[in-house]
Write an enzyme that holds these catalytic residues in place. Structure first.
Site, PDB file in Angstrom:
ATOM      1  N   ASP A  31      56.627  10.118  63.795  1.00  0.00           N
ATOM      2  CA  ASP A  31      57.194  10.808  62.628  1.00  0.00           C
ATOM      3  C   ASP A  31      56.741  10.091  61.360  1.00  0.00           C
ATOM      4  OD1 ASP A  31      59.165  11.874  60.624  1.00  0.00           O
ATOM      5  OD2 ASP A  31      60.053  12.795  62.403  1.00  0.00           O
ATOM      6  N   VAL A  34      58.693  11.935  56.402  1.00  0.00           N
ATOM      7  CA  VAL A  34      58.529  12.659  55.138  1.00  0.00           C
ATOM      8  C   VAL A  34      59.739  13.541  54.830  1.00  0.00           C
ATOM      9  CG1 VAL A  34      57.290  14.652  56.160  1.00  0.00           C
ATOM     10  CG2 VAL A  34      56.870  14.016  53.773  1.00  0.00           C
ATOM     11  N   THR A 144      58.247  29.961  65.767  1.00  0.00           N
ATOM     12  CA  THR A 144      59.490  30.516  65.251  1.00  0.00           C
ATOM     13  C   THR A 144      59.555  32.016  65.503  1.00  0.00           C
ATOM     14  OG1 THR A 144      60.845  30.778  63.279  1.00  0.00           O
ATOM     15  CG2 THR A 144      58.487  30.783  62.917  1.00  0.00           C
ATOM     16  N   TYR A 181      56.232  29.477  54.705  1.00  0.00           N
ATOM     17  CA  TYR A 181      56.484  28.621  55.876  1.00  0.00           C
ATOM     18  C   TYR A 181      56.250  29.404  57.176  1.00  0.00           C
ATOM     19  CZ  TYR A 181      59.266  27.392  59.878  1.00  0.00           C
ATOM     20  OH  TYR A 181      59.660  27.197  61.175  1.00  0.00           O
ATOM     21  N   HIS A 182      56.900  30.580  57.289  1.00  0.00           N
ATOM     22  CA  HIS A 182      56.747  31.349  58.531  1.00  0.00           C
ATOM     23  C   HIS A 182      55.277  31.711  58.771  1.00  0.00           C
ATOM     24  CE1 HIS A 182      61.195  31.920  58.048  1.00  0.00           C
ATOM     25  NE2 HIS A 182      61.161  31.908  59.369  1.00  0.00           N
ATOM     26  N   LYS A 185      53.318  29.062  60.554  1.00  0.00           N
ATOM     27  CA  LYS A 185      53.521  29.063  62.010  1.00  0.00           C
ATOM     28  C   LYS A 185      52.599  30.074  62.685  1.00  0.00           C
ATOM     29  CE  LYS A 185      57.102  26.348  62.711  1.00  0.00           C
ATOM     30  NZ  LYS A 185      56.961  25.047  63.341  1.00  0.00           N
ATOM     31  N   ARG A 241      75.380  26.335  57.608  1.00  0.00           N
ATOM     32  CA  ARG A 241      75.842  26.406  56.220  1.00  0.00           C
ATOM     33  C   ARG A 241      77.219  27.069  56.138  1.00  0.00           C
ATOM     34  NH1 ARG A 241      73.278  26.535  51.446  1.00  0.00           N
ATOM     35  NH2 ARG A 241      73.236  28.723  50.823  1.00  0.00           N
ATOM     36  N   ARG A 326      65.900  36.356  48.674  1.00  0.00           N
ATOM     37  CA  ARG A 326      64.686  36.575  49.472  1.00  0.00           C
ATOM     38  C   ARG A 326      64.278  38.047  49.419  1.00  0.00           C
ATOM     39  NH1 ARG A 326      65.356  32.760  54.849  1.00  0.00           N
ATOM     40  NH2 ARG A 326      66.592  31.134  53.827  1.00  0.00           N
TER      41      ARG A 326
HETATM   42  P1  NAD Z   1      63.313  18.634  60.439  1.00  0.00           P
HETATM   43  O1  NAD Z   1      62.811  18.755  59.054  1.00  0.00           O
HETATM   44  O2  NAD Z   1      64.707  18.173  60.656  1.00  0.00           O
HETATM   45  O3  NAD Z   1      62.337  17.668  61.288  1.00  0.00           O
HETATM   46  C1  NAD Z   1      60.942  17.713  61.198  1.00  0.00           C
HETATM   47  C2  NAD Z   1      60.434  16.282  61.331  1.00  0.00           C
HETATM   48  O4  NAD Z   1      59.002  16.293  61.293  1.00  0.00           O
HETATM   49  C3  NAD Z   1      60.905  15.379  60.199  1.00  0.00           C
HETATM   50  O5  NAD Z   1      61.500  14.207  60.708  1.00  0.00           O
HETATM   51  C4  NAD Z   1      59.627  15.085  59.408  1.00  0.00           C
HETATM   52  O6  NAD Z   1      59.627  13.799  58.815  1.00  0.00           O
HETATM   53  C5  NAD Z   1      58.548  15.244  60.463  1.00  0.00           C
HETATM   54  N1  NAD Z   1      57.229  15.649  59.919  1.00  0.00           N
HETATM   55  C6  NAD Z   1      56.958  16.695  59.092  1.00  0.00           C
HETATM   56  N2  NAD Z   1      55.652  16.737  58.814  1.00  0.00           N
HETATM   57  C7  NAD Z   1      55.073  15.693  59.480  1.00  0.00           C
HETATM   58  C8  NAD Z   1      53.744  15.213  59.562  1.00  0.00           C
HETATM   59  N3  NAD Z   1      52.731  15.796  58.904  1.00  0.00           N
HETATM   60  N4  NAD Z   1      53.482  14.113  60.338  1.00  0.00           N
HETATM   61  C9  NAD Z   1      54.505  13.519  61.000  1.00  0.00           C
HETATM   62  N5  NAD Z   1      55.786  13.923  60.939  1.00  0.00           N
HETATM   63  C10 NAD Z   1      56.066  15.004  60.181  1.00  0.00           C
HETATM   64  O7  NAD Z   1      63.084  20.048  61.153  1.00  0.00           O
HETATM   65  P2  NAD Z   1      63.797  20.653  62.458  1.00  0.00           P
HETATM   66  O8  NAD Z   1      64.901  21.525  62.020  1.00  0.00           O
HETATM   67  O9  NAD Z   1      64.055  19.584  63.443  1.00  0.00           O
HETATM   68  O10 NAD Z   1      62.631  21.578  62.993  1.00  0.00           O
HETATM   69  C11 NAD Z   1      61.684  21.050  63.920  1.00  0.00           C
HETATM   70  C12 NAD Z   1      60.686  22.118  64.311  1.00  0.00           C
HETATM   71  O11 NAD Z   1      61.351  23.206  64.921  1.00  0.00           O
HETATM   72  C13 NAD Z   1      59.909  22.695  63.131  1.00  0.00           C
HETATM   73  O12 NAD Z   1      58.571  22.891  63.510  1.00  0.00           O
HETATM   74  C14 NAD Z   1      60.568  24.016  62.864  1.00  0.00           C
HETATM   75  O13 NAD Z   1      59.652  24.926  62.349  1.00  0.00           O
HETATM   76  C15 NAD Z   1      61.035  24.422  64.252  1.00  0.00           C
HETATM   77  N6  NAD Z   1      62.236  25.286  64.209  1.00  0.00           N
HETATM   78  C16 NAD Z   1      63.409  24.830  63.655  1.00  0.00           C
HETATM   79  C17 NAD Z   1      64.540  25.665  63.627  1.00  0.00           C
HETATM   80  C18 NAD Z   1      65.847  25.249  63.017  1.00  0.00           C
HETATM   81  O14 NAD Z   1      66.771  26.100  62.950  1.00  0.00           O
HETATM   82  N7  NAD Z   1      66.023  24.009  62.603  1.00  0.00           N
HETATM   83  C19 NAD Z   1      64.434  26.953  64.171  1.00  0.00           C
HETATM   84  C20 NAD Z   1      63.224  27.391  64.716  1.00  0.00           C
HETATM   85  C21 NAD Z   1      62.124  26.532  64.729  1.00  0.00           C
HETATM   86  N1  USQ Z   2      70.923  33.620  54.960  1.00  0.00           N
HETATM   87  C1  USQ Z   2      72.087  34.033  54.337  1.00  0.00           C
HETATM   88  N2  USQ Z   2      72.843  33.087  53.742  1.00  0.00           N
HETATM   89  C2  USQ Z   2      72.528  31.764  53.728  1.00  0.00           C
HETATM   90  C3  USQ Z   2      71.350  31.354  54.389  1.00  0.00           C
HETATM   91  C4  USQ Z   2      70.562  32.314  54.980  1.00  0.00           C
HETATM   92  O1  USQ Z   2      72.417  35.223  54.333  1.00  0.00           O
HETATM   93  O2  USQ Z   2      73.267  30.975  53.152  1.00  0.00           O
HETATM   94  C5  USQ Z   2      70.087  34.633  55.635  1.00  0.00           C
HETATM   95  C6  USQ Z   2      68.643  34.654  55.169  1.00  0.00           C
HETATM   96  O3  USQ Z   2      68.471  35.513  54.055  1.00  0.00           O
HETATM   97  C7  USQ Z   2      67.910  35.128  56.411  1.00  0.00           C
HETATM   98  C8  USQ Z   2      68.749  34.578  57.546  1.00  0.00           C
HETATM   99  O4  USQ Z   2      70.026  34.260  56.998  1.00  0.00           O
HETATM  100  O5  USQ Z   2      67.947  36.517  56.489  1.00  0.00           O
HETATM  101  C9  USQ Z   2      68.175  33.326  58.178  1.00  0.00           C
HETATM  102  O6  USQ Z   2      67.969  32.354  57.175  1.00  0.00           O
HETATM  103  P1  USQ Z   2      68.027  30.784  57.532  1.00  0.00           P
HETATM  104  O7  USQ Z   2      67.872  30.025  56.258  1.00  0.00           O
HETATM  105  O8  USQ Z   2      69.175  30.496  58.383  1.00  0.00           O
HETATM  106  O9  USQ Z   2      66.737  30.658  58.475  1.00  0.00           O
HETATM  107  P2  USQ Z   2      65.201  30.807  58.160  1.00  0.00           P
HETATM  108  O10 USQ Z   2      64.880  30.733  56.726  1.00  0.00           O
HETATM  109  O11 USQ Z   2      64.685  31.991  58.919  1.00  0.00           O
HETATM  110  O12 USQ Z   2      64.622  29.474  58.818  1.00  0.00           O
HETATM  111  C10 USQ Z   2      65.287  28.766  59.879  1.00  0.00           C
HETATM  112  C11 USQ Z   2      64.634  27.399  59.979  1.00  0.00           C
HETATM  113  C12 USQ Z   2      63.169  27.593  60.350  1.00  0.00           C
HETATM  114  C13 USQ Z   2      63.060  28.434  61.603  1.00  0.00           C
HETATM  115  C14 USQ Z   2      63.789  29.758  61.471  1.00  0.00           C
HETATM  116  C15 USQ Z   2      63.917  30.507  62.789  1.00  0.00           C
HETATM  117  O13 USQ Z   2      64.756  26.692  58.751  1.00  0.00           O
HETATM  118  O14 USQ Z   2      62.560  26.318  60.552  1.00  0.00           O
HETATM  119  O15 USQ Z   2      61.703  28.678  61.870  1.00  0.00           O
HETATM  120  O16 USQ Z   2      65.168  29.485  61.079  1.00  0.00           O
HETATM  121  S1  USQ Z   2      63.764  32.258  62.579  1.00  0.00           S
HETATM  122  O17 USQ Z   2      64.690  32.694  61.538  1.00  0.00           O
HETATM  123  O18 USQ Z   2      64.069  32.882  63.836  1.00  0.00           O
HETATM  124  O19 USQ Z   2      62.381  32.504  62.169  1.00  0.00           O
END
Ligand code: NAD
Ligand code: USQ
Length: 384
Positions: A31, A34, A144, A181-182, A185, A241, A326
């Protein structure tokens, strides 16, 4: 089996690293830390007081006798990445290490570029490092569900069979992501698919839905092992949230009409899904896609569930339909398949009153750490 968890200091990665270590895998964390830096830049902190990575790992070793190797560095730096892989010699790599916030990627041009360079170049470096020296290693990459967008037909797991002018083929499912971001991916998925087709690498893309919850068996063992729980308008996700908002008496922030429907899963299922993917690797040359969520909810319905659970524990919870920052459909069809992980043995933790209770209680416990100015969304998708 040696598993390198890239992004192992983050929300999903930390829980996964400890889970796999507990299950007897030899685990390394890579990690760049960052994410902690981005929190500082945004002036936000997780609800929970997360310990520095060195202290976390020391505590884990003291409690369990298991050690986790640590590599601090950035995977966009190829030399660093290649050296770390040679030192650790992984059989599987779980890649969580990306910029994962949609709002962060939509702040401005700079944040969009940062997101796409960090994510696409990092993953591309990893593919080249694997091609060079670790061609048999299994890449388990976090994608995602948002790669698919919200099409008006059922969402399949990665591929769809299409008949066109009398001919038939199974092709990658069309992608219509809703943020920079999406989109990153989607670019990753294309690059990984290419590396499997052309170089014969093996990979599983886990198209994960929105994760909720904070406790896993391992992160709940000690406060020094506590996981992050983001609540701010940039990194906080919907259900987490809403629970924190309910705990501090802030109206729940439903964006627009609230009919936006997504796949969701408990963080205890995230860690298990990753293990299932590792334990049942893709074949050489195979690019496998699993849709990783257990239930579908609209954000409006989630808000109602949190309101009900909050009322039951004596909290007064209001719901506020804000102007949507959004650009997304607020009423739409959404029916995504998710059978592949179930077929491998996933036993889901469905969203329950007790989980909402425990999240609400967790949020109440740490409510003094909440900065209320960070709750409302400040990033807009609109041009002006
Ligand atoms: P997070 O931000 O908590 O963790 C990501 C970690 O990756 C951090 O510790 C960061 O320091 C590290 N990182 C980022 N860029 C890097 C780089 N270039 N080199 C080395 N380390 C790096 O995120 P999370 O919520 O744990 O999400 C992890 C993964 O899962 C992501 O790829 C995200 O897209 C995916 N994901 C998350 C969710 C969610 O709801 N949290 C949902 C779907 C997919
Ligand atoms: N939303 C609300 N209120 C809020 C926050 C979000 O209505 O306070 C709505 C957003 O508009 C959106 C939905 O909830 O329609 C999801 O938003 P989110 O912020 O919970 O999730 P998203 O932006 O899609 O991203 C998160 C993670 C991302 C992961 C993704 C999975 O941050 O890393 O890839 O969920 S998914 O949504 O299935 O693509």
């Amino acid at each position: 089996m040696k598993v390198l968890v890239i992004g192992g200091d983050g929300y999903c990665g930390w829980a996964t690293a400890l889970y796999l270590s507990n299950r007897g895998y030899e685990v390394g964390i890579l990690d760049s830390l960052v994410r902690r830096h981005w929190d500082n830049e945004l002036g936000v902190e997780t609800l929970t007081p997360i310990a520095p990575i060195g202290q976390r790992l020391q505590r884990w070793q003291d409690l369990t006798g298991k050690s986790i190797d640590l590599f601090v560095g950035d995977i966009t730096n190829y030399e660093f990445l290649s050296k770390a892989l040679h030192q650790f010699q992984p059989n599987a790599i779980v890649h969580f290490g990306e910029q994962r916030s949609a709002p962060f990627s939509m702040i401005d041009r700079e944040h969009a570029v940062l997101t796409q360079v960090n994510n696409v170049v990092g993953t591309l470096n990893l593919l080249y490092a694997m091609r060079e020296d670790f061609p048999d290693c299994h890449l388990v990459k976090l994608g995602t569900m948002g790669e698919y967008g919200t099409p008006n037909i059922d969402i399949e797991e990665g591929y769809i069979t299409i008949e066109h002018n009398g001919r038939k083929d199974t092709l990658p499912y069309p992608k219509q992501p809703g943020s920079m971001y999406h989109l990153s991916k989607v670019h990753d998925s294309h690059n990984i698919h290419f590396a499997c087709r052309i170089w014969g690498l093996r990979a599983t893309d886990l198209n994960q839905g929105v994760v909720y919850g904070v406790l896993t068996e391992e992160t709940g063992m000690d406060e020094l092992l506590i996981n992050r729980l983001d609540y701010d308008g940039v990194f906080g996700t919907a259900l987490n949230r809403f629970c924190i908002q309910a705990a501090i008496g802030h109206p729940l922030t439903v964006y627009g009409k609230g009919g936006q429907t997504r796949g969701f899963l408990d963080i205890r299922d995230t860690v298990r899904c990753v293990e299932l993917a590792i334990a049942n690797p893709a074949q050489a040359g195979e690019f496998r896609v699993f849709n990783q969520f257990t239930e579908q909810f609209s954000v409006g319905d989630l808000a109602l569930m949190v309101k009900k659970a909050g009322n039951a524990v004596g909290l007064n919870v209001e719901i506020n339909n804000l102007d949507n920052p959004r650009v997304e459909k607020e009423e739409h069809y959404f029916n995504a398949k998710n059978t592949k992980l179930l077929d491998l043995g996933l036993q889901p933790h469905f969203l329950s009153d007790s989980l909402l209770d425990s999240l609400l209680n967790f949020a109440v416990k740490y409510q003094k750490r909440v900065d209320k100015k960070q709750i409302l969304p400040k990033v807009s998708w609109h041009r002006n």
